[in-house]
Design a protein around this motif. Structure first.
Motif, PDB file in Angstrom:
ATOM      1  N   VAL A  17       2.800  -8.728  33.754  1.00 35.46           N
ATOM      2  CA  VAL A  17       1.732  -9.321  32.943  1.00 35.46           C
ATOM      3  C   VAL A  17       1.412 -10.721  33.458  1.00 35.46           C
ATOM      4  N   GLY A  18       2.439 -11.481  33.793  1.00 39.38           N
ATOM      5  CA  GLY A  18       2.228 -12.813  34.367  1.00 39.38           C
ATOM      6  C   GLY A  18       1.496 -12.749  35.691  1.00 39.38           C
ATOM      7  N   MET A  19       1.851 -11.762  36.510  1.00 40.47           N
ATOM      8  CA  MET A  19       1.183 -11.613  37.799  1.00 40.47           C
ATOM      9  C   MET A  19      -0.306 -11.308  37.594  1.00 40.47           C
ATOM     10  N   ALA A  20      -0.620 -10.458  36.643  1.00 44.55           N
ATOM     11  CA  ALA A  20      -2.026 -10.150  36.362  1.00 44.55           C
ATOM     12  C   ALA A  20      -2.754 -11.392  35.861  1.00 44.55           C
ATOM     13  N   GLY A  21      -2.115 -12.147  34.995  1.00 44.75           N
ATOM     14  CA  GLY A  21      -2.731 -13.369  34.479  1.00 44.75           C
ATOM     15  C   GLY A  21      -2.974 -14.398  35.569  1.00 44.75           C
ATOM     16  N   ALA A  23      -3.314 -13.789  38.751  1.00 49.16           N
ATOM     17  CA  ALA A  23      -4.339 -13.277  39.665  1.00 49.16           C
ATOM     18  C   ALA A  23      -5.734 -13.554  39.106  1.00 49.16           C
ATOM     19  N   VAL A  24      -5.910 -13.315  37.821  1.00 55.10           N
ATOM     20  CA  VAL A  24      -7.209 -13.585  37.185  1.00 55.10           C
ATOM     21  C   VAL A  24      -7.499 -15.085  37.208  1.00 55.10           C
ATOM     22  N   TRP A  25      -6.511 -15.887  36.850  1.00 52.39           N
ATOM     23  CA  TRP A  25      -6.695 -17.331  36.818  1.00 52.39           C
ATOM     24  C   TRP A  25      -7.017 -17.883  38.210  1.00 52.39           C
ATOM     25  N   GLY A  26      -6.295 -17.428  39.210  1.00 46.73           N
ATOM     26  CA  GLY A  26      -6.527 -17.897  40.572  1.00 46.73           C
ATOM     27  C   GLY A  26      -7.902 -17.513  41.094  1.00 46.73           C
ATOM     28  N   THR A  27      -8.322 -16.311  40.784  1.00 44.28           N
ATOM     29  CA  THR A  27      -9.645 -15.882  41.232  1.00 44.28           C
ATOM     30  C   THR A  27     -10.743 -16.662  40.523  1.00 44.28           C
ATOM     31  N   LEU A  28     -10.581 -16.889  39.243  1.00 45.49           N
ATOM     32  CA  LEU A  28     -11.579 -17.683  38.521  1.00 45.49           C
ATOM     33  C   LEU A  28     -11.640 -19.110  39.058  1.00 45.49           C
ATOM     34  N   GLN A  29     -10.488 -19.681  39.397  1.00 46.41           N
ATOM     35  CA  GLN A  29     -10.471 -21.021  39.993  1.00 46.41           C
ATOM     36  C   GLN A  29     -11.175 -21.019  41.347  1.00 46.41           C
ATOM     37  N   ALA A  30     -10.909 -20.009  42.157  1.00 44.43           N
ATOM     38  CA  ALA A  30     -11.537 -19.931  43.476  1.00 44.43           C
ATOM     39  C   ALA A  30     -13.046 -19.776  43.359  1.00 44.43           C
ATOM     40  N   VAL A  31     -13.487 -18.957  42.428  1.00 45.41           N
ATOM     41  CA  VAL A  31     -14.932 -18.771  42.237  1.00 45.41           C
ATOM     42  C   VAL A  31     -15.565 -20.076  41.787  1.00 45.41           C
ATOM     43  N   ARG A  32     -14.923 -20.737  40.834  1.00 45.09           N
ATOM     44  CA  ARG A  32     -15.501 -21.975  40.303  1.00 45.09           C
ATOM     45  C   ARG A  32     -15.468 -23.113  41.320  1.00 45.09           C
ATOM     46  N   ASP A  33     -14.341 -23.271  42.003  1.00 45.68           N
ATOM     47  CA  ASP A  33     -14.175 -24.435  42.876  1.00 45.68           C
ATOM     48  C   ASP A  33     -14.695 -24.223  44.290  1.00 45.68           C
ATOM     49  N   GLU A  34     -14.697 -23.001  44.779  1.00 42.13           N
ATOM     50  CA  GLU A  34     -15.071 -22.752  46.176  1.00 42.13           C
ATOM     51  C   GLU A  34     -16.419 -22.037  46.305  1.00 42.13           C
ATOM     52  N   LEU A  35     -16.550 -20.906  45.633  1.00 42.89           N
ATOM     53  CA  LEU A  35     -17.769 -20.109  45.814  1.00 42.89           C
ATOM     54  C   LEU A  35     -18.997 -20.803  45.258  1.00 42.89           C
ATOM     55  N   ALA A  61      -9.987  -7.173  39.919  1.00 40.69           N
ATOM     56  CA  ALA A  61      -9.908  -6.172  38.863  1.00 40.69           C
ATOM     57  C   ALA A  61      -8.866  -5.108  39.197  1.00 40.69           C
ATOM     58  N   GLY A  62      -8.809  -4.713  40.452  1.00 38.04           N
ATOM     59  CA  GLY A  62      -7.816  -3.714  40.855  1.00 38.04           C
ATOM     60  C   GLY A  62      -6.395  -4.210  40.671  1.00 38.04           C
ATOM     61  N   VAL A  63      -6.130  -5.432  41.103  1.00 35.55           N
ATOM     62  CA  VAL A  63      -4.790  -6.005  40.955  1.00 35.55           C
ATOM     63  C   VAL A  63      -4.424  -6.152  39.490  1.00 35.55           C
ATOM     64  N   ALA A  64      -5.339  -6.675  38.697  1.00 31.07           N
ATOM     65  CA  ALA A  64      -5.057  -6.894  37.279  1.00 31.07           C
ATOM     66  C   ALA A  64      -4.832  -5.576  36.538  1.00 31.07           C
ATOM     67  N   VAL A  65      -5.660  -4.588  36.801  1.00 30.37           N
ATOM     68  CA  VAL A  65      -5.515  -3.300  36.119  1.00 30.37           C
ATOM     69  C   VAL A  65      -4.210  -2.616  36.510  1.00 30.37           C
ATOM     70  N   LEU A  69      -1.232  -1.805  33.936  1.00 25.19           N
ATOM     71  CA  LEU A  69      -0.784  -0.425  33.759  1.00 25.19           C
ATOM     72  C   LEU A  69       0.708  -0.288  34.061  1.00 25.19           C
ATOM     73  N   SER A  70       1.174  -0.980  35.069  1.00 23.69           N
ATOM     74  CA  SER A  70       2.599  -0.959  35.387  1.00 23.69           C
ATOM     75  C   SER A  70       3.412  -1.573  34.250  1.00 23.69           C
ATOM     76  N   ALA A  71       2.925  -2.663  33.702  1.00 26.93           N
ATOM     77  CA  ALA A  71       3.631  -3.308  32.601  1.00 26.93           C
ATOM     78  C   ALA A  71       3.696  -2.398  31.385  1.00 26.93           C
ATOM     79  N   VAL A  72       2.597  -1.726  31.084  1.00 27.23           N
ATOM     80  CA  VAL A  72       2.582  -0.810  29.938  1.00 27.23           C
ATOM     81  C   VAL A  72       3.570   0.327  30.157  1.00 27.23           C
TER      82      VAL A  72
END
Length: 81
Positions: A17-21, A23-35, A61-65, A69-72
């Motif tokens: 669950v932490g890894m998914a979180g 991954a989402v946080w890092g991607t959002l940071q990259a989109v906001r700060d770089e893209l 989305a693939g990594v997070a899902v 799913l693995s955590a569940v």
């Protein structure tokens, strides 16, 4: 021994669950700060912007899902479901 295995499975589920979180946080940071900064300086078309965001967001989305799913599944195994 079963209790120890269940605790390990719950810990692994929390890690996923932490890894998914992160991954989402890092991607959002990259989109906001770089893209977004790159979009301002290069001024691409709307199609290029959409394709770039899709190619960044789809692997996220693939990594997070898969992580969730693995955590569940680990939680289900820990509780014997």
């Amino acid at each position: 021994m079963a209790i120890l295995g269940s605790l390990i499975a719950l810990g692994a589920a929390l890690a996923f669950v932490g890894m998914a979180g992160f991954a989402v946080w890092g991607t959002l940071q990259a989109v906001r700060d770089e893209l977004m900064v790159g979009f301002i300086s290069t001024n691409p078309s709307a199609a290029e912007r959409s394709l770039t965001l899709l190619l960044v967001g789809l692997p996220l989305a693939g990594v997070a899902v898969l992580a969730l799913l693995s955590a569940v599944r680990m939680i289900q195994v820990a509780f014997g479901l």
